[in-house]
Design an enzyme around this catalytic site. Sequence first.
Site, mmCIF file in Angstrom:
data_model
loop_
_atom_site.group_PDB
_atom_site.id
_atom_site.type_symbol
_atom_site.label_atom_id
_atom_site.label_comp_id
_atom_site.label_asym_id
_atom_site.label_seq_id
_atom_site.Cartn_x
_atom_site.Cartn_y
_atom_site.Cartn_z
ATOM 1 N N LEU A 102 8.798 -1.514 3.774
ATOM 2 C CA LEU A 102 8.317 -2.690 3.316
ATOM 3 C C LEU A 102 7.085 -3.068 2.614
ATOM 4 O O LEU A 102 6.080 -2.043 2.439
ATOM 5 C CB LEU A 102 8.309 -3.476 4.855
ATOM 6 C CG LEU A 102 9.411 -3.319 5.736
ATOM 7 C CD1 LEU A 102 9.149 -3.796 7.054
ATOM 8 C CD2 LEU A 102 10.480 -4.228 5.103
ATOM 9 N N PRO A 103 6.711 -4.291 2.020
ATOM 10 C CA PRO A 103 5.688 -4.316 1.030
ATOM 11 C C PRO A 103 4.355 -4.298 1.782
ATOM 12 O O PRO A 103 3.663 -3.631 1.145
ATOM 13 C CB PRO A 103 5.891 -5.580 0.411
ATOM 14 C CG PRO A 103 7.521 -6.026 0.689
ATOM 15 C CD PRO A 103 7.684 -5.423 1.972
ATOM 16 N N THR A 159 3.281 1.283 2.282
ATOM 17 C CA THR A 159 1.734 1.535 2.037
ATOM 18 C C THR A 159 1.272 0.480 2.680
ATOM 19 O O THR A 159 1.255 -0.494 2.108
ATOM 20 C CB THR A 159 1.695 1.778 0.652
ATOM 21 O OG1 THR A 159 2.452 2.827 0.151
ATOM 22 C CG2 THR A 159 0.203 2.239 0.266
ATOM 23 N N LYS A 219 -2.940 8.979 1.605
ATOM 24 C CA LYS A 219 -2.515 8.058 0.459
ATOM 25 C C LYS A 219 -3.194 6.951 -0.291
ATOM 26 O O LYS A 219 -3.349 7.185 -1.415
ATOM 27 C CB LYS A 219 -1.114 7.508 0.976
ATOM 28 C CG LYS A 219 -0.775 6.349 0.020
ATOM 29 C CD LYS A 219 0.414 6.698 -0.758
ATOM 30 C CE LYS A 219 0.859 5.427 -1.714
ATOM 31 N NZ LYS A 219 1.766 5.742 -2.713
ATOM 32 N N LYS A 255 -2.990 -3.820 -5.025
ATOM 33 C CA LYS A 255 -2.826 -3.715 -3.427
ATOM 34 C C LYS A 255 -3.309 -2.443 -2.771
ATOM 35 O O LYS A 255 -3.786 -2.635 -1.745
ATOM 36 C CB LYS A 255 -1.173 -3.734 -3.221
ATOM 37 C CG LYS A 255 -0.679 -3.877 -1.928
ATOM 38 C CD LYS A 255 0.743 -3.441 -1.617
ATOM 39 C CE LYS A 255 0.964 -2.517 -0.281
ATOM 40 N NZ LYS A 255 2.169 -2.086 -0.199
HETATM 41 P P1 NAD Z 1 9.750 -4.342 -2.845
HETATM 42 O O1 NAD Z 1 9.022 -5.406 -2.997
HETATM 43 O O2 NAD Z 1 10.562 -3.940 -4.147
HETATM 44 O O3 NAD Z 1 10.838 -4.010 -1.683
HETATM 45 C C1 NAD Z 1 10.470 -4.727 -0.376
HETATM 46 C C2 NAD Z 1 11.861 -5.050 0.350
HETATM 47 O O4 NAD Z 1 11.311 -5.442 1.584
HETATM 48 C C3 NAD Z 1 12.304 -6.320 -0.427
HETATM 49 O O5 NAD Z 1 13.885 -6.147 -0.873
HETATM 50 C C4 NAD Z 1 12.173 -7.414 0.633
HETATM 51 O O6 NAD Z 1 13.219 -8.300 0.584
HETATM 52 C C5 NAD Z 1 12.339 -6.516 1.846
HETATM 53 N N1 NAD Z 1 11.609 -7.243 3.093
HETATM 54 C C6 NAD Z 1 10.350 -7.844 3.057
HETATM 55 N N2 NAD Z 1 10.222 -8.364 4.202
HETATM 56 C C7 NAD Z 1 11.044 -7.736 5.116
HETATM 57 C C8 NAD Z 1 11.316 -7.808 6.469
HETATM 58 N N3 NAD Z 1 10.544 -8.518 7.235
HETATM 59 N N4 NAD Z 1 12.444 -7.241 6.951
HETATM 60 C C9 NAD Z 1 13.409 -6.840 5.984
HETATM 61 N N5 NAD Z 1 12.997 -6.784 4.779
HETATM 62 C C10 NAD Z 1 11.900 -7.147 4.206
HETATM 63 O O7 NAD Z 1 8.574 -2.687 -2.715
HETATM 64 P P2 NAD Z 1 9.097 -1.352 -2.854
HETATM 65 O O8 NAD Z 1 8.357 -1.294 -4.281
HETATM 66 O O9 NAD Z 1 10.284 -0.806 -2.699
HETATM 67 O O10 NAD Z 1 7.789 -0.650 -2.252
HETATM 68 C C11 NAD Z 1 8.011 -0.715 -0.811
HETATM 69 C C12 NAD Z 1 6.553 -0.066 -0.160
HETATM 70 O O11 NAD Z 1 6.687 1.323 -0.714
HETATM 71 C C13 NAD Z 1 5.399 -0.600 -0.385
HETATM 72 O O12 NAD Z 1 4.580 -0.713 0.748
HETATM 73 C C14 NAD Z 1 4.978 -0.010 -1.568
HETATM 74 O O13 NAD Z 1 3.442 0.001 -1.872
HETATM 75 C C15 NAD Z 1 5.268 1.228 -1.474
HETATM 76 N N6 NAD Z 1 5.364 2.151 -2.627
HETATM 77 C C16 NAD Z 1 5.858 1.580 -3.750
HETATM 78 C C17 NAD Z 1 6.317 2.436 -4.868
HETATM 79 C C18 NAD Z 1 6.798 1.924 -6.131
HETATM 80 O O14 NAD Z 1 6.763 2.434 -7.400
HETATM 81 N N7 NAD Z 1 7.512 0.881 -6.059
HETATM 82 C C19 NAD Z 1 5.569 3.859 -4.917
HETATM 83 C C20 NAD Z 1 4.985 4.246 -3.726
HETATM 84 C C21 NAD Z 1 4.980 3.516 -2.603
#
Ligand code: NAD
Length: 341
Positions: free
Chosen positions: A104-105, A136, A215, A290
């Site tokens: 999750l975000p 994260t 991380k 973030k």
């Molecule tokens: P994203 O915003 O693309 O996806 C998050 C998903 O969570 C969305 O589909 C949203 O609808 C869903 N969501 C939000 N609240 C929710 C809830 N209460 N219940 C169910 N679903 C819910 O984010 P992402 O890029 O997939 O990143 C996810 C995590 O991984 C973050 O913490 C981010 O920092 C970390 N991360 C991302 C990357 C990257 O390159 N994108 C790399 C490493 C780590």
Amino acid sequence: MKPATKLWKLQLLAAQRRRAFSTSRCSRDNYAFIGLGQMGYQMARNLQAKLPPTDNVRLFDINKTAAETLVEEMKSQQAGGATAQVSESAAEAARDADTVITCLPEPQHVKSAYSSILAVDLRKRSQSRLFIDCSTIDPSSSREVAAAVSSALPNGQGNFVDAPMSGGVVGATAGTLTFMLGAPGSLITRIEPVLLRMGKRVLHCGPQGAGLSAKLANNYLLAIENIATAEAMHLGVRWGLDPKVLANVINISTGKCWPSEVNNPVPGVVETAPASRDYKGGFGIGLMRKDLRLAMLAAKEADAKIVLGDRATEVYEAAEGEERCKGRDFSVVYRWLGGKE
Ligand code: NAD
């Protein structure tokens, strides 16, 4: 024997072997995957594809279309994998799961998902459930959720561990992520096989919360290195140096770092870097901001003196505020500095 049938039989055999060593008496392993965004969608897809058909995965995202699309994609796969269903809530997805994965975000989303999971009647649930959070977030919020899981009535709901990852969307899609794990040593053998279906490396960093600390420390360093590389490259080009010549000097000298070698911010220096495709794709500047914010928060809580974080935050905020930089790879700081493209 057809290749698909052979694969199915091999998966079944592997599942039987795995269960022979497992303390669980269940005939089927149930998984829940919550949060199907850029990362979670691909991770859940890899997990499901690599599980045997005897297992089940329940999927939930507040964006229902993401879960529905993914289930359709899973069903259309030739090679099989676990069965999959869309769930209506995080609580429903997790209800019968032995292993729950969340991606999750932000901290508030993780807290809200777990409070809904823990709010249902827990009396009949197994107390050896495993919750793996790949989001994260800051280590304090993660520890708070871990405490809520282990103190949930009647006797705790199992273990909550943190496994943030690196490798980006490319790594999530290819199943080559690196996970930084914060968990008791006794759980590693149970957690690793799950994570290795979505990645290629699991680095155990210490007890719960330690994965996130590692991380955030890494990404703090990356945030600074990226700005410093952009400045050094900008400076060199202004002094009349060829950017490829300068990058080569840096990369065989002491300034070498990931932003100089792999993610060089000057277009054309590294053909595969986001800078060479108008800074599209890669690691979004918003995500960098973030992670930097979370690292600063954790530094404050630990009373650790850091001096470059505030200035770096200002740089990323200012760059993100400009339309030509917004939503692009974080190396776009070079463009924001006025670097020659
Ligand atoms: P994203 O915003 O693309 O996806 C998050 C998903 O969570 C969305 O589909 C949203 O609808 C869903 N969501 C939000 N609240 C929710 C809830 N209460 N219940 C169910 N679903 C819910 O984010 P992402 O890029 O997939 O990143 C996810 C995590 O991984 C973050 O913490 C981010 O920092 C970390 N991360 C991302 C990357 C990257 O390159 N994108 C790399 C490493 C780590």
